[in-house]
Scaffold this motif. Structure first.
Motif, PDB file in Angstrom:
ATOM      1  N   GLU A  24      30.987  20.798  54.125  1.00 40.88           N
ATOM      2  CA  GLU A  24      31.831  19.603  54.020  1.00 40.88           C
ATOM      3  C   GLU A  24      32.078  19.246  52.560  1.00 40.88           C
ATOM      4  N   ALA A  25      31.052  19.330  51.728  1.00 43.64           N
ATOM      5  CA  ALA A  25      31.221  19.034  50.299  1.00 43.64           C
ATOM      6  C   ALA A  25      32.220  20.013  49.673  1.00 43.64           C
ATOM      7  N   ALA A  26      32.059  21.302  49.955  1.00 48.67           N
ATOM      8  CA  ALA A  26      32.967  22.305  49.397  1.00 48.67           C
ATOM      9  C   ALA A  26      34.406  22.050  49.845  1.00 48.67           C
ATOM     10  N   ALA A  27      34.569  21.655  51.092  1.00 49.22           N
ATOM     11  CA  ALA A  27      35.912  21.404  51.626  1.00 49.22           C
ATOM     12  C   ALA A  27      36.601  20.253  50.900  1.00 49.22           C
ATOM     13  N   ILE A  28      35.856  19.250  50.489  1.00 47.36           N
ATOM     14  CA  ILE A  28      36.451  18.133  49.747  1.00 47.36           C
ATOM     15  C   ILE A  28      37.051  18.646  48.439  1.00 47.36           C
ATOM     16  N   TYR A  29      36.319  19.514  47.749  1.00 47.17           N
ATOM     17  CA  TYR A  29      36.853  20.087  46.509  1.00 47.17           C
ATOM     18  C   TYR A  29      38.051  20.992  46.795  1.00 47.17           C
ATOM     19  N   GLU A  30      37.898  21.885  47.760  1.00 49.12           N
ATOM     20  CA  GLU A  30      38.940  22.875  48.049  1.00 49.12           C
ATOM     21  C   GLU A  30      40.211  22.239  48.593  1.00 49.12           C
ATOM     22  N   GLN A  31      40.058  21.351  49.551  1.00 49.28           N
ATOM     23  CA  GLN A  31      41.204  20.854  50.303  1.00 49.28           C
ATOM     24  C   GLN A  31      41.838  19.596  49.716  1.00 49.28           C
ATOM     25  N   TYR A  32      41.139  18.934  48.824  1.00 48.82           N
ATOM     26  CA  TYR A  32      41.731  17.725  48.260  1.00 48.82           C
ATOM     27  C   TYR A  32      41.691  17.711  46.732  1.00 48.82           C
ATOM     28  N   LEU A  33      40.495  17.657  46.174  1.00 45.65           N
ATOM     29  CA  LEU A  33      40.376  17.434  44.735  1.00 45.65           C
ATOM     30  C   LEU A  33      41.057  18.522  43.915  1.00 45.65           C
ATOM     31  N   LEU A  34      40.756  19.781  44.207  1.00 46.76           N
ATOM     32  CA  LEU A  34      41.317  20.855  43.394  1.00 46.76           C
ATOM     33  C   LEU A  34      42.750  21.209  43.792  1.00 46.76           C
ATOM     34  N   LYS A  35      43.181  20.768  44.940  1.00 43.90           N
ATOM     35  CA  LYS A  35      44.604  20.924  45.278  1.00 43.90           C
ATOM     36  C   LYS A  35      45.436  19.967  44.420  1.00 43.90           C
ATOM     37  N   ARG A  36      44.908  18.774  44.189  1.00 46.11           N
ATOM     38  CA  ARG A  36      45.624  17.778  43.376  1.00 46.11           C
ATOM     39  C   ARG A  36      45.399  17.978  41.881  1.00 46.11           C
ATOM     40  N   PHE A  37      44.214  18.460  41.517  1.00 48.39           N
ATOM     41  CA  PHE A  37      43.847  18.619  40.105  1.00 48.39           C
ATOM     42  C   PHE A  37      43.235  20.008  39.902  1.00 48.39           C
ATOM     43  N   PRO A  38      44.050  21.059  39.966  1.00 52.42           N
ATOM     44  CA  PRO A  38      43.501  22.423  39.971  1.00 52.42           C
ATOM     45  C   PRO A  38      42.792  22.846  38.687  1.00 52.42           C
ATOM     46  N   LYS A  39      43.028  22.191  37.586  1.00 55.55           N
ATOM     47  CA  LYS A  39      42.417  22.586  36.311  1.00 55.55           C
ATOM     48  C   LYS A  39      41.217  21.718  35.928  1.00 55.55           C
ATOM     49  N   HIS A  40      40.809  20.825  36.795  1.00 55.23           N
ATOM     50  CA  HIS A  40      39.715  19.903  36.473  1.00 55.23           C
ATOM     51  C   HIS A  40      38.407  20.688  36.359  1.00 55.23           C
ATOM     52  N   LEU A  41      37.907  20.811  35.134  1.00 56.23           N
ATOM     53  CA  LEU A  41      36.741  21.653  34.860  1.00 56.23           C
ATOM     54  C   LEU A  41      35.515  21.217  35.661  1.00 56.23           C
ATOM     55  N   GLN A  42      35.177  19.950  35.609  1.00 57.99           N
ATOM     56  CA  GLN A  42      33.951  19.474  36.275  1.00 57.99           C
ATOM     57  C   GLN A  42      34.004  19.710  37.773  1.00 57.99           C
ATOM     58  N   TRP A  43      35.147  19.485  38.391  1.00 54.70           N
ATOM     59  CA  TRP A  43      35.230  19.661  39.838  1.00 54.70           C
ATOM     60  C   TRP A  43      35.154  21.133  40.225  1.00 54.70           C
ATOM     61  N   ARG A  44      35.719  22.005  39.395  1.00 52.34           N
ATOM     62  CA  ARG A  44      35.586  23.441  39.675  1.00 52.34           C
ATOM     63  C   ARG A  44      34.136  23.873  39.512  1.00 52.34           C
ATOM     64  N   GLN A  45      33.453  23.316  38.523  1.00 55.05           N
ATOM     65  CA  GLN A  45      32.040  23.634  38.319  1.00 55.05           C
ATOM     66  C   GLN A  45      31.212  23.115  39.502  1.00 55.05           C
ATOM     67  N   GLU A  46      31.518  21.937  39.988  1.00 61.20           N
ATOM     68  CA  GLU A  46      30.792  21.378  41.139  1.00 61.20           C
ATOM     69  C   GLU A  46      31.059  22.190  42.403  1.00 61.20           C
ATOM     70  N   LEU A  47      32.294  22.669  42.586  1.00 61.43           N
ATOM     71  CA  LEU A  47      32.586  23.540  43.730  1.00 61.43           C
ATOM     72  C   LEU A  47      31.794  24.837  43.614  1.00 61.43           C
ATOM     73  N   ALA A  48      31.705  25.397  42.415  1.00 63.28           N
ATOM     74  CA  ALA A  48      30.918  26.618  42.219  1.00 63.28           C
ATOM     75  C   ALA A  48      29.471  26.387  42.640  1.00 63.28           C
ATOM     76  N   MET A  49      28.934  25.216  42.335  1.00 64.83           N
ATOM     77  CA  MET A  49      27.551  24.916  42.725  1.00 64.83           C
ATOM     78  C   MET A  49      27.420  24.758  44.241  1.00 64.83           C
ATOM     79  N   CYS A  50      28.451  24.254  44.895  1.00 57.74           N
ATOM     80  CA  CYS A  50      28.435  24.220  46.370  1.00 57.74           C
ATOM     81  C   CYS A  50      28.334  25.644  46.916  1.00 57.74           C
ATOM     82  N   TYR A  51      29.140  26.550  46.353  1.00 57.79           N
ATOM     83  CA  TYR A  51      29.084  27.950  46.790  1.00 57.79           C
ATOM     84  C   TYR A  51      27.707  28.553  46.506  1.00 57.79           C
TER      85      TYR A  51
END
Length: 188
Positions: A82-109
């Motif tokens: 569910e946490a990963a989906a929030i990054y994938e389906q919302y946050l990074l769709k709207r802000f694809p270059k956001h460094l911190q959110w991409r790093q947080e998604l990597a940690m979910c993985y």
């Protein structure tokens, strides 16, 4: 006021982590549930505010790690997902270059990889580690001097090495471990 609700959720999430470290499981569970309920309400009431979704994703990731430590595998996995989906389906769709959110998604993985490895689902663990590494390598190219990215990259390569060794793919494990060393050398 939403800003106070956000702070309440953040404080409850921190309190939950402290209770968890103290072995106060009932209190940790209650604090995580309160934090999650607070963030879900904020996301529902203010769907355009990305920071509330990030707070929810971070809290879910913390809760899932606590569940993982307690051996609650299925709930931990669905919570990480569910946490990963929030990054994938919302946050990074709207802000694809956001460094911190991409790093947080990597940690979910990475966390999903750890869970799968602990459950002897090594093929799935490797897939999650690869997704984690893909994101972190991209971030490292964009920000080569970012210490947090280098540290996460080193940890991710180490996790991949452990997974590959468990799959009896020792030459690949050696390569992943070498990459971990290289990432950590960038920090010194």
């Amino acid at each position: 006021r939403p800003d106070l609700q956000q702070q309440l959720g953040q404080r409850c999430s921190t309190l939950a982590a402290v209770h968890g470290k103290l072995g106060e499981h009932t209190q940790a569970e209650a604090a995580y549930r309160r934090a999650l309920a607070t963030f879900r309400l904020l996301v529902n009431d203010y769907p355009g505010h990305a920071e509330y979704r990030q707070d929810l994703a971070l809290c879910l990731n913390g809760y899932a790690n606590w569940l993982l430590q307690r051996g609650q595998w299925e709930l931990a996995e669905s919570t990480f997902t569910e946490a990963a989906a929030i990054y994938e389906q919302y946050l990074l769709k709207r802000f694809p270059k956001h460094l911190q959110w991409r790093q947080e998604l990597a940690m979910c993985y990475a966390n999903l990889g750890v869970l799968c490895r602990q459950r002897s689902r090594l093929s799935e663990a490797e897939e999650y580690y690869r997704k984690c590494l893909d994101l972190l390598h991209q971030l490292a190219r964009e920000c080569p001097d970012h210490a947090g990215v280098q540290k996460d990259l080193g940890r991710a390569h180490y996790n991949m090495a452990v997974c590959l060794a468990a799959r009896k793919r020792l030459p690949e494990a050696r390569m992943a471990c070498t990459e971990a060393v290289i990432a950590y050398q960038h920090l010194t």
